[in-house]
Design a protein around this motif. Structure first.
Motif, PDB file in Angstrom:
ATOM      1  N   SER A 117       0.840  -1.201   0.000  1.00 19.16           N
ATOM      2  CA  SER A 117       0.000   0.000   0.000  1.00 19.16           C
ATOM      3  C   SER A 117       0.874   1.249   0.000  1.00 19.16           C
ATOM      4  O   SER A 117       0.523   2.260  -0.609  1.00 19.16           O
ATOM      5  N   HIS A 290       4.959  -7.567   1.181  1.00 21.70           N
ATOM      6  CA  HIS A 290       5.665  -8.043   2.366  1.00 21.70           C
ATOM      7  C   HIS A 290       6.725  -9.101   2.073  1.00 21.70           C
ATOM      8  O   HIS A 290       7.809  -9.040   2.617  1.00 21.70           O
ATOM      9  N   ARG A 294      10.503  -8.436   3.093  1.00 25.15           N
ATOM     10  CA  ARG A 294      11.173  -9.296   4.075  1.00 25.15           C
ATOM     11  C   ARG A 294      12.438  -9.902   3.495  1.00 25.15           C
ATOM     12  O   ARG A 294      13.485  -9.923   4.120  1.00 25.15           O
TER      13      ARG A 294
ATOM     14  N   GLN B 280       0.515  -9.429   8.678  1.00 25.41           N
ATOM     15  CA  GLN B 280       0.518  -8.453   7.570  1.00 25.41           C
ATOM     16  C   GLN B 280      -0.708  -7.557   7.647  1.00 25.41           C
ATOM     17  O   GLN B 280      -0.643  -6.363   7.339  1.00 25.41           O
ATOM     18  N   GLU B 283      -0.080  -5.039  10.355  1.00 25.39           N
ATOM     19  CA  GLU B 283       0.863  -4.017   9.873  1.00 25.39           C
ATOM     20  C   GLU B 283       0.207  -3.021   8.918  1.00 25.39           C
ATOM     21  O   GLU B 283       0.609  -1.859   8.852  1.00 25.39           O
ATOM     22  N   GLU B 284      -0.769  -3.485   8.169  1.00 23.51           N
ATOM     23  CA  GLU B 284      -1.446  -2.593   7.220  1.00 23.51           C
ATOM     24  C   GLU B 284      -2.073  -1.402   7.950  1.00 23.51           C
ATOM     25  O   GLU B 284      -2.252  -0.333   7.382  1.00 23.51           O
ATOM     26  N   ARG B 287       1.275   0.348  10.683  1.00 23.07           N
ATOM     27  CA  ARG B 287       2.325   1.077   9.968  1.00 23.07           C
ATOM     28  C   ARG B 287       1.828   2.311   9.238  1.00 23.07           C
ATOM     29  O   ARG B 287       2.579   2.922   8.479  1.00 23.07           O
TER      30      ARG B 287
END
Lengths: 401, 380
Positions: A117, A290, A294, B280, B283-284, B287
């Protein structure tokens, strides 16, 4: 190089997801290569024959020498001057403005397939915001060009596929336009996400209802945060020169501009400073999904974070000034300059050896114009993935390789 | 349990009284985790002062309020509808000069990350596109708006307010509020609270015109679907707590419903790969704020244990509407893609989402400590 289906390293995410036996629905989204293939195929299938001829090219198709490029593979062509057709006209790719709404929706979904995003927001804001910004720039040439329609806006971004996503051989997609170039090259389930170019002018919209909107404000913020945390001795090493260059070094025709590291290695940073360097690197690497982020951050650690160098040109104590910075290590190269078109102001500012501007106010803001590039030395355009491929599939090898 | 107190405190409050502090509840740990963020705190102080100093006296009256002001905890993401809610605190971007807008955006950006600011700017920009849509709700507003000159939805209809005085010692807060976007940064010294945070978008994906395809808020849905799709049939049975999509997130000030304990599938019942997808998703949201804040929040949530995070879903429909929630001791996330009143379309393309850090929202925990420490002399 990133292998997207690999037991172990990626926390077993992808393997385990696929193998968890949920049975309800497939999980293409968990596999970036698969998702890009699916979205490329969906977009290509929506195009008519004439559009497709613009959109899809052979992987090894070559283009002749022209003003901004040596003779090269088409898939390696990108330039931040794109969408100014008087300067650089592009054959490869179908522009967003030449698509229907339905095709554009598929195109945007396609572009998102390897981005996070964070990355997609940057790309989207550059595409949508730059034209708004141009209309407010104190640059009569640009205003006239906009009126005449010789420079584009949100529609002037070209999306191209090189190769066939479905045939199991290497393929690439590229979106390219003014101040934006993204490249994803695939060999099977492995991918390369570089080079990437992000730029903008203006960086902050200065007039009108969108005044204040930043298109790319955080790269400089992260770099300054690290700079402010350095001690005087460290600053001296980071500062290459007072004079700020007007552009990045690794432009499209100079992919290998550096033969050595410059500046201060991360091995000379303390723990807090290292975290700030990592935050700066993530400002680029976390533009990607991700799994990619990573893997790249792990790779930087594996190759030795201590070898990553931070270098700077221009004032170090005032974020308003034009600056250049570089982050360079074995598996990452980032360049950033906010001094493009900074006519007359690039002679340097009176500074001390740590880069503190002397005599206070010069009232010279940065050029509100950023060029920035993210590269992976030796691995751009999938070069590392393809080396292996050419060994095993010589028929696919381009001439001279 | 904490929820009892909350119901007592909020139960009698009519929905539109909008006391946001009431919403962040249920099952959460009573004491939140503090985040010391000296770099962010210093930058926000500087940006806040720079914005305030550029305002004239009239503007400043709207822009700056005492920290004790009740309005500090009052917010809504449906502005500025005379039938529902007219905001008086805060200065709208519409009423700022260009230079003030530039300073205002810098202030919004001061505690966000590029991920969060990119979303926020996109949400503001897409409000202009929303204003141009043939939206029954907006149409009704246009016809029935006594005393309101225009529909106050668009890129400039965001209200920026400061409560208290930007300070390295005394409490103060930045609040941005407008359609589909609410940000709260509350400071006590170097410590910061960044919640509640609300992001929404309509359209989430622009459907026609030169910007079609552009979407400002779709990764949230993707993360939820990625995790849901990865669940086994048994896990899915635990996760899906309702077949019907609720009309909105539960902890919206418009609904003000406490969430009754943890629901859904626990992170402890997920395998490593599924936990990674859950992470994830977290984190969306986390973050969206500056890494100096976000990394500490992620560490707190990780320390509490991914196994204590619960993932709950309502729906989804085959066409794309869905609701999900992630809830643990230190975090509550809600997302929905629903709620188009007066319309009947399969994918509403209309997103609401919210992030809470229970116990620290609006700086509650920071303030409790501040007041207990006796470092202040205000009456509260």
């Amino acid at each position: 190089m990133i292998r997207l289906i690999r037991p172990g390293l990626l926390a077993g995410v992808l393997i385990a997801v696929t193998a968890s036996g949920h049975g309800d629905r497939p999980v293409p989204a968990a596999n970036i290569a698969e998702m890009c293939r699916a979205r490329a195929t969906a977009w290509l299938a929506s195009l008519d024959a004439a559009q497709k001829a613009r959109a899809q090219w052979a992987f090894d198709s070559r283009a002749p020498k022209e003003r901004y490029f040596d003779e090269t593979e088409r898939r390696r062509k990108w330039h931040y001057l794109n969408s100014i057709p008087t300067v650089y006209q592009r054959e490869e790719g179908l522009a967003l403005q030449d698509m229907t709404d339905a095709q554009r929706i598929l195109a945007h979904q396609f572009i998102q397939c390897g981005l996070s995003s964070q990355g997609y927001a940057k790309a989207g804001n550059i595409m949508v915001g730059e034209k708004v910004g141009w209309e407010t720039l104190p640059d009569e040439g640009i205003r006239q060009s906009l009126k005449m329609g010789v420079i584009g806006g949100a529609g002037a971004y070209w999306l191209a596929v090189f190769g066939d996503p479905a045939d199991g051989r290497p393929w690439q997609w590229q979106v390219e336009g003014h101040h934006l170039a993204l490249n994803f090259t695939f060999n099977g389930d492995r991918l390369s996400e570089s080079p990437a170019f992000l730029g903008t002018r203006p960086t902050v919209i200065e007039e009108g209802q969108y005044a204040g909107w930043h298109l790319m404000g955080y790269e400089k913020e992260r770099a300054f945060r690290l700079m402010r945390a350095l001690d005087p001795q460290q600053k001296k090493k980071v500062l290459l020169q007072a004079k700020v260059v007007e552009n990045i070094f690794t432009d499209p025709n100079r992919l290998h501009a550096f033969d050595s590291y410059q500046g201060l290695p991360a091995s000379a940073l303390n723990k807090v400073q290292r975290q700030m360097l990592l935050d700066l690197i993530r400002e680029y690497v976390a533009n990607y999904e991700h799994e990619i982020e990573r893997e790249r951050m792990a790779e930087i650690e594996r190759q030795g974070l201590g070898k990553v160098h931070f270098a700077w040109m221009g004032p170090t104590n005032d974020i308003r000034y034009p600056i250049y910075f570089r982050v360079h290590g074995p598996s990452v190269l980032i360049e950033y300059v906010n001094a493009v078109n900074h006519n007359g102001n690039n002679a340097g500012f009176p500074m001390d050896v740590e880069g503190n501007v002397i005599h206070g106010e010069h009232n010279i803001p940065d050029s509100n114009h950023i060029h920035s590039v993210y590269r992976r030395p030796g691995a751009d355009f999938g070069d590392d993935l393809l080396r292996e491929h050419y060994m095993t599939d010589p028929a696919h090898r381009p001439e001279g390789k | 349990m904490r929820r009892t107190a909350v119901v007592n405190r909020c139960g009698a409050i009519a929905v539109l009284t909008l006391v946001a502090g009431c919403a962040s509840l249920g099952g959460g740990s009573p004491v939140g985790q503090l985040v010391a963020a000296p770099v962010v705190a210093a930058r926000c102080q500087q940006d806040a002062r720079a914005w305030l100093v550029g305002l004239d006296a009239e503007q400043r009256k709207k822009a700056q309020w005492p920290f004790d002001e009740k309005l500090r905890k009052t917010w809504l993401f449906v502005n500025n509808n005379s039938a529902v809610y007219v905001r008086k605190e805060g200065l709208a971007f519409a009423d700022m000069t260009d230079a003030q807008r530039i300073a205002g955006h810098a202030l919004i950006a001061c505690a966000l990350s590029s991920q969060g600011y990119g979303k926020a700017a996109g949400v503001m920009r897409v409000s202009d596109i929303h204003r141009g849509l043939n939206d029954p709700t907006l149409n009704a507003l246009r016809e029935n708006r006594p005393g309101m000159p225009s529909v106050q939805i668009g890129a400039t209809w965001y209200w920026l307010a400061i409560f208290g005085e930007p300070s390295a010692t005394e409490p103060w807060q930045v609040q941005l509020e407008g359609h589909h976007l609410v940000l709260n940064f509350t400071f006590v010294g170097n410590e910061i609270s960044v919640t509640p945070t609300m992001f929404g978008a309509r359209p989430a994906t622009v459907e026609s015109g030169p910007y079609s395809g552009w979407n400002v808020l779709t990764f949230e849905k993707k993360r939820g679907l990625d995790l849901l799709d990865a669940l086994t049939t048994e896990q899915r049975r635990l996760a899906v707590i309702g077949a019907t999509i609720p009309e909105d997130i539960f902890t919206s000030p418009l609904r003000n419903e406490a969430i009754d304990g943890y629901q859904g599938v626990a992170g402890g019942d997920l395998d490593a790969a599924q936990q990674s997808l859950l992470w994830q998703l977290v984190e969306e949201f986390v973050r969206n704020h500056d890494p100096e804040v976000a990394e500490q929040k992620l560490a707190t949530i990780r320390r509490d244990g991914v196994e204590k995070l619960y993932f709950a879903v309502m729906g989804p429909t085959a066409e794309g509407a869905m609701y999900y929630r992630v809830h643990g001791p230190a975090v509550l996330i809600e997302f929905d893609n629903s709620l188009n009143r007066g319309e009947n379309v399969p994918d509403p393309n209309h997103v609401h989402s919210i992030l809470w850090y229970p116990g620290t929202d609006m700086g509650d925990d920071l303030l409790r400590r501040h007041y207990e420490s006796g470092e202040h002399d205000h009456a509260h």
